[in-house]
Design a protein around this motif. Structure first.
Motif, PDB file in Angstrom:
ATOM      1  N   TYR A  13      46.948   3.196 -12.663  1.00  0.00           N
ATOM      2  CA  TYR A  13      45.547   3.528 -12.885  1.00  0.00           C
ATOM      3  C   TYR A  13      44.789   2.368 -13.553  1.00  0.00           C
ATOM      4  O   TYR A  13      43.615   2.139 -13.264  1.00  0.00           O
ATOM      5  CB  TYR A  13      45.419   4.822 -13.690  1.00  0.00           C
ATOM      6  CG  TYR A  13      45.871   6.028 -12.888  1.00  0.00           C
ATOM      7  CD1 TYR A  13      45.124   6.462 -11.798  1.00  0.00           C
ATOM      8  CD2 TYR A  13      47.044   6.694 -13.201  1.00  0.00           C
ATOM      9  CE1 TYR A  13      45.536   7.546 -11.040  1.00  0.00           C
ATOM     10  CE2 TYR A  13      47.461   7.773 -12.460  1.00  0.00           C
ATOM     11  CZ  TYR A  13      46.716   8.195 -11.365  1.00  0.00           C
ATOM     12  OH  TYR A  13      47.119   9.261 -10.617  1.00  0.00           O
ATOM     13  N   TRP A  14      45.444   1.661 -14.448  1.00  0.00           N
ATOM     14  CA  TRP A  14      44.821   0.485 -15.056  1.00  0.00           C
ATOM     15  C   TRP A  14      44.555  -0.573 -13.983  1.00  0.00           C
ATOM     16  O   TRP A  14      43.506  -1.220 -13.990  1.00  0.00           O
ATOM     17  CB  TRP A  14      45.709  -0.118 -16.142  1.00  0.00           C
ATOM     18  CG  TRP A  14      45.580   0.576 -17.466  1.00  0.00           C
ATOM     19  CD1 TRP A  14      46.477   1.401 -18.030  1.00  0.00           C
ATOM     20  CD2 TRP A  14      44.477   0.502 -18.358  1.00  0.00           C
ATOM     21  NE1 TRP A  14      46.032   1.865 -19.235  1.00  0.00           N
ATOM     22  CE2 TRP A  14      44.787   1.323 -19.470  1.00  0.00           C
ATOM     23  CE3 TRP A  14      43.254  -0.146 -18.348  1.00  0.00           C
ATOM     24  CZ2 TRP A  14      43.914   1.498 -20.539  1.00  0.00           C
ATOM     25  CZ3 TRP A  14      42.388   0.015 -19.423  1.00  0.00           C
ATOM     26  CH2 TRP A  14      42.715   0.835 -20.502  1.00  0.00           C
ATOM     27  N   GLY A  15      45.484  -0.735 -13.058  1.00  0.00           N
ATOM     28  CA  GLY A  15      45.294  -1.701 -11.970  1.00  0.00           C
ATOM     29  C   GLY A  15      44.129  -1.328 -11.083  1.00  0.00           C
ATOM     30  O   GLY A  15      43.305  -2.175 -10.698  1.00  0.00           O
ATOM     31  N   ILE A  16      44.019  -0.061 -10.749  1.00  0.00           N
ATOM     32  CA  ILE A  16      42.900   0.407  -9.915  1.00  0.00           C
ATOM     33  C   ILE A  16      41.584   0.215 -10.669  1.00  0.00           C
ATOM     34  O   ILE A  16      40.577  -0.226 -10.105  1.00  0.00           O
ATOM     35  CB  ILE A  16      43.099   1.889  -9.507  1.00  0.00           C
ATOM     36  CG1 ILE A  16      44.240   1.989  -8.489  1.00  0.00           C
ATOM     37  CG2 ILE A  16      41.821   2.468  -8.920  1.00  0.00           C
ATOM     38  CD1 ILE A  16      44.571   3.401  -8.078  1.00  0.00           C
ATOM     39  N   GLY A  17      41.605   0.511 -11.944  1.00  0.00           N
ATOM     40  CA  GLY A  17      40.385   0.344 -12.751  1.00  0.00           C
ATOM     41  C   GLY A  17      39.970  -1.125 -12.816  1.00  0.00           C
ATOM     42  O   GLY A  17      38.782  -1.454 -12.693  1.00  0.00           O
ATOM     43  N   ALA A  18      40.936  -2.000 -13.014  1.00  0.00           N
ATOM     44  CA  ALA A  18      40.619  -3.432 -13.086  1.00  0.00           C
ATOM     45  C   ALA A  18      40.095  -3.928 -11.749  1.00  0.00           C
ATOM     46  O   ALA A  18      39.153  -4.732 -11.693  1.00  0.00           O
ATOM     47  CB  ALA A  18      41.866  -4.225 -13.493  1.00  0.00           C
ATOM     48  N   ALA A  19      40.686  -3.447 -10.656  1.00  0.00           N
ATOM     49  CA  ALA A  19      40.220  -3.859  -9.330  1.00  0.00           C
ATOM     50  C   ALA A  19      38.798  -3.373  -9.082  1.00  0.00           C
ATOM     51  O   ALA A  19      37.951  -4.110  -8.553  1.00  0.00           O
ATOM     52  CB  ALA A  19      41.162  -3.328  -8.257  1.00  0.00           C
ATOM     53  N   ALA A  20      38.503  -2.126  -9.445  1.00  0.00           N
ATOM     54  CA  ALA A  20      37.154  -1.580  -9.263  1.00  0.00           C
ATOM     55  C   ALA A  20      36.140  -2.354 -10.105  1.00  0.00           C
ATOM     56  O   ALA A  20      35.050  -2.693  -9.638  1.00  0.00           O
ATOM     57  CB  ALA A  20      37.135  -0.098  -9.633  1.00  0.00           C
ATOM     58  N   LEU A  21      36.517  -2.639 -11.334  1.00  0.00           N
ATOM     59  CA  LEU A  21      35.631  -3.403 -12.202  1.00  0.00           C
ATOM     60  C   LEU A  21      35.383  -4.797 -11.634  1.00  0.00           C
ATOM     61  O   LEU A  21      34.252  -5.293 -11.640  1.00  0.00           O
ATOM     62  CB  LEU A  21      36.236  -3.495 -13.609  1.00  0.00           C
ATOM     63  CG  LEU A  21      35.397  -4.187 -14.668  1.00  0.00           C
ATOM     64  CD1 LEU A  21      34.094  -3.428 -14.887  1.00  0.00           C
ATOM     65  CD2 LEU A  21      36.178  -4.287 -15.971  1.00  0.00           C
ATOM     66  N   GLY A  22      36.445  -5.414 -11.110  1.00  0.00           N
ATOM     67  CA  GLY A  22      36.306  -6.735 -10.500  1.00  0.00           C
ATOM     68  C   GLY A  22      35.378  -6.705  -9.305  1.00  0.00           C
ATOM     69  O   GLY A  22      34.560  -7.617  -9.109  1.00  0.00           O
ATOM     70  N   LEU A  23      35.489  -5.658  -8.476  1.00  0.00           N
ATOM     71  CA  LEU A  23      34.606  -5.535  -7.303  1.00  0.00           C
ATOM     72  C   LEU A  23      33.147  -5.337  -7.708  1.00  0.00           C
ATOM     73  O   LEU A  23      32.238  -5.850  -7.056  1.00  0.00           O
ATOM     74  CB  LEU A  23      35.059  -4.378  -6.411  1.00  0.00           C
ATOM     75  CG  LEU A  23      36.349  -4.626  -5.630  1.00  0.00           C
ATOM     76  CD1 LEU A  23      36.776  -3.366  -4.906  1.00  0.00           C
ATOM     77  CD2 LEU A  23      36.155  -5.761  -4.627  1.00  0.00           C
ATOM     78  N   MET A  24      32.945  -4.601  -8.798  1.00  0.00           N
ATOM     79  CA  MET A  24      31.569  -4.379  -9.245  1.00  0.00           C
ATOM     80  C   MET A  24      30.975  -5.641  -9.870  1.00  0.00           C
ATOM     81  O   MET A  24      29.793  -5.919  -9.706  1.00  0.00           O
ATOM     82  CB  MET A  24      31.520  -3.235 -10.270  1.00  0.00           C
ATOM     83  CG  MET A  24      31.774  -1.880  -9.657  1.00  0.00           C
ATOM     84  SD  MET A  24      31.549  -0.477 -10.770  1.00  0.00           S
ATOM     85  CE  MET A  24      32.190  -0.997 -12.316  1.00  0.00           C
ATOM     86  N   LEU A  25      31.793  -6.404 -10.590  1.00  0.00           N
ATOM     87  CA  LEU A  25      31.283  -7.572 -11.303  1.00  0.00           C
ATOM     88  C   LEU A  25      31.332  -8.855 -10.472  1.00  0.00           C
ATOM     89  O   LEU A  25      30.719  -9.849 -10.849  1.00  0.00           O
ATOM     90  CB  LEU A  25      32.072  -7.782 -12.595  1.00  0.00           C
ATOM     91  CG  LEU A  25      31.943  -6.686 -13.637  1.00  0.00           C
ATOM     92  CD1 LEU A  25      32.833  -6.989 -14.831  1.00  0.00           C
ATOM     93  CD2 LEU A  25      30.496  -6.525 -14.081  1.00  0.00           C
ATOM     94  N   PHE A  26      32.051  -8.861  -9.366  1.00  0.00           N
ATOM     95  CA  PHE A  26      32.247 -10.097  -8.600  1.00  0.00           C
ATOM     96  C   PHE A  26      30.948 -10.739  -8.144  1.00  0.00           C
ATOM     97  O   PHE A  26      30.773 -11.936  -8.316  1.00  0.00           O
ATOM     98  CB  PHE A  26      33.177  -9.857  -7.415  1.00  0.00           C
ATOM     99  CG  PHE A  26      33.447 -11.093  -6.635  1.00  0.00           C
ATOM    100  CD1 PHE A  26      34.238 -12.106  -7.160  1.00  0.00           C
ATOM    101  CD2 PHE A  26      32.888 -11.282  -5.380  1.00  0.00           C
ATOM    102  CE1 PHE A  26      34.488 -13.257  -6.462  1.00  0.00           C
ATOM    103  CE2 PHE A  26      33.136 -12.438  -4.671  1.00  0.00           C
ATOM    104  CZ  PHE A  26      33.938 -13.426  -5.206  1.00  0.00           C
ATOM    105  N   PRO A  27      29.989  -9.998  -7.549  1.00  0.00           N
ATOM    106  CA  PRO A  27      28.742 -10.673  -7.135  1.00  0.00           C
ATOM    107  C   PRO A  27      28.026 -11.326  -8.317  1.00  0.00           C
ATOM    108  O   PRO A  27      27.525 -12.440  -8.214  1.00  0.00           O
ATOM    109  CB  PRO A  27      27.890  -9.554  -6.538  1.00  0.00           C
ATOM    110  CG  PRO A  27      28.866  -8.515  -6.115  1.00  0.00           C
ATOM    111  CD  PRO A  27      30.001  -8.612  -7.106  1.00  0.00           C
ATOM    112  N   LYS A  28      28.020 -10.666  -9.449  1.00  0.00           N
ATOM    113  CA  LYS A  28      27.371 -11.231 -10.627  1.00  0.00           C
ATOM    114  C   LYS A  28      28.156 -12.439 -11.141  1.00  0.00           C
ATOM    115  O   LYS A  28      27.577 -13.463 -11.500  1.00  0.00           O
ATOM    116  CB  LYS A  28      27.264 -10.156 -11.716  1.00  0.00           C
ATOM    117  CG  LYS A  28      26.280 -10.474 -12.784  1.00  0.00           C
ATOM    118  CD  LYS A  28      26.120  -9.284 -13.706  1.00  0.00           C
ATOM    119  CE  LYS A  28      24.749  -9.309 -14.325  1.00  0.00           C
ATOM    120  NZ  LYS A  28      24.522  -8.198 -15.234  1.00  0.00           N
ATOM    121  N   ALA A  29      29.482 -12.286 -11.166  1.00  0.00           N
ATOM    122  CA  ALA A  29      30.323 -13.382 -11.627  1.00  0.00           C
ATOM    123  C   ALA A  29      30.201 -14.580 -10.688  1.00  0.00           C
ATOM    124  O   ALA A  29      30.205 -15.726 -11.125  1.00  0.00           O
ATOM    125  CB  ALA A  29      31.783 -12.928 -11.714  1.00  0.00           C
TER     126      ALA A  29
END
Length: 112
Positions: A13-29
Motif C-alpha cells: 500500500y505504501w508503494g501504491i501511495g508513492a506511485a500515485a503521489l509521483g503521478l500527481m506531482l510529476f507534471p509539476k516536478a
C-alpha cells in the motif's frame, strides 16, 4: 499464498501511495526540474569543451616537443657526421705525414 500475503502487506500500500503521489506531482516536478536539467546540461557541455580544449593543448605541446627533439637529433646526427669526416681527414693527413717522414728517413739513410 505468497502473492496474497504481499498484496495485504503495508509495503504494498505504501508503494501504491508513492506511485500515485509521483503521478500527481510529476507534471509539476517536470516543470520545476526542466530549468535545472537544462543548466546541468549546459554546464556539462562547458566541462566537455574545456576538457577537449585541454587535451588539444596538451596534444599540441606534445607534438611540438617531439618536433623539437627530432630536430635536435637531426642536428646531432649532422654534427656527428661532420666530426667523422674531420676525423677521417685528420687520419689521412697523419698517414700522408707518416709516409713523408718515412721517405725522408730513407733519403737520410741513403745519404750516409
Amino acid at each position: 499464498m505468497g502473492i496474497l500475503k504481499f498484496l495485504s502487506s503495508r509495503k504494498f500500500y505504501w508503494g501504491i501511495g508513492a506511485a500515485a503521489l509521483g503521478l500527481m506531482l510529476f507534471p509539476k516536478a517536470q516543470k520545476n526540474m526542466k530549468p535545472s536539467l537544462e543548466k546541468s546540461v549546459k554546464e556539462l557541455q562547458e566541462v566537455v569543451n574545456k576538457l577537449a580544449e585541454f587535451f588539444d593543448n596538451r596534444r599540441q605541446m606534445l607534438i611540438e616537443t617531439v618536433k623539437n627533439k627530432m630536430e635536435e637529433l637531426r642536428e646531432q646526427e649532422s654534427q656527428k657526421e661532420e666530426i667523422i669526416k674531420q676525423k677521417q681527414q685528420a687520419l689521412q693527413q697523419l698517414e700522408y705525414l707518416k709516409n713523408k717522414i718515412q721517405a725522408l728517413e730513407e733519403q737520410i739513410r741513403t745519404l750516409e
